[in-house]
Enzyme design. Structure first.
Site, short mmCIF file in Angstrom:
data_model
loop_
_atom_site.label_atom_id
_atom_site.label_comp_id
_atom_site.label_asym_id
_atom_site.label_seq_id
_atom_site.Cartn_x
_atom_site.Cartn_y
_atom_site.Cartn_z
CD GLN A 78 -29.02 -27.88 -44.94
OE1 GLN A 78 -28.64 -27.26 -45.49
NE2 GLN A 78 -29.44 -28.03 -43.33
CG PHE A 79 -32.33 -34.61 -45.94
CD1 PHE A 79 -32.66 -35.48 -45.08
CD2 PHE A 79 -30.58 -35.40 -44.80
CE1 PHE A 79 -32.92 -36.17 -43.99
CE2 PHE A 79 -30.63 -35.89 -44.16
CZ PHE A 79 -31.11 -35.79 -43.25
CB THR A 80 -32.29 -30.83 -42.64
OG1 THR A 80 -31.83 -29.79 -43.45
CG2 THR A 80 -31.89 -31.89 -42.09
#
Length: 145
Positions: A78-80
């Site tokens: 989850q890059f966010t």
């Protein structure tokens, strides 16, 4: 590197209607990778997740880890998580690792986790995933290494 870990009674990840990862009781871990992260950091994070004491003992205290309760571990990229959110109303994803490098590191992180523990499932890196979970507690922690 950051992880949001959730103690769950069950969790699953689907891509295009197909379940690609599922666990019963255990930990759902969202993993964010930053520019300076590497396999050494990834191993440290996995070791921490596997031994973090978020499950209740007989007295009801959070004193048991994932391995002791033989739960599952569901890893979801989850890059966010790496977004800067301190200014404005739009997240800045600049601190996130570039996708190609992040995929390679996430794949290595998964392989390391599987070498350390047998009950590891994953989502699909870079896919539009639908994550379902029953958060137990709710108990959530943000881990940074």
């Amino acid at each position: 590197m950051k992880a949001v870990i959730q103690r769950v009674t069950q969790a699953s990840v689907s891509v295009d209607g197909t379940v690609v990862g599922v666990i019963d009781q255990g930990i759902l871990a969202y993993i964010g990778l930053g520019h300076d992260d590497d396999l050494t950091v990834a191993k440290k994070l996995i070791d921490k997740i596997l031994t973090y004491r978020i499950f209740a003992n007989e007295a009801g205290r959070l004193d048991k880890n994932l391995q002791e309760v033989q739960g599952g571990l569901l890893l979801v990229s989850q890059f966010t998580l790496m977004a800067k959110t301190d200014k404005g109303r739009r997240p800045d994803f600049g601190p996130a690792m570039a996708p190609e490098a992040a995929k390679a590191l996430f794949d290595s992180l998964v392989l390391y986790a599987q070498s350390q523990y047998s009950k590891v499932a994953t989502g699909e890196f870079g896919a539009n995933m639908q994550v379902s979970a029953v958060n137990d507690g709710p108990i959530n922690f943000l881990l940074e290494v």
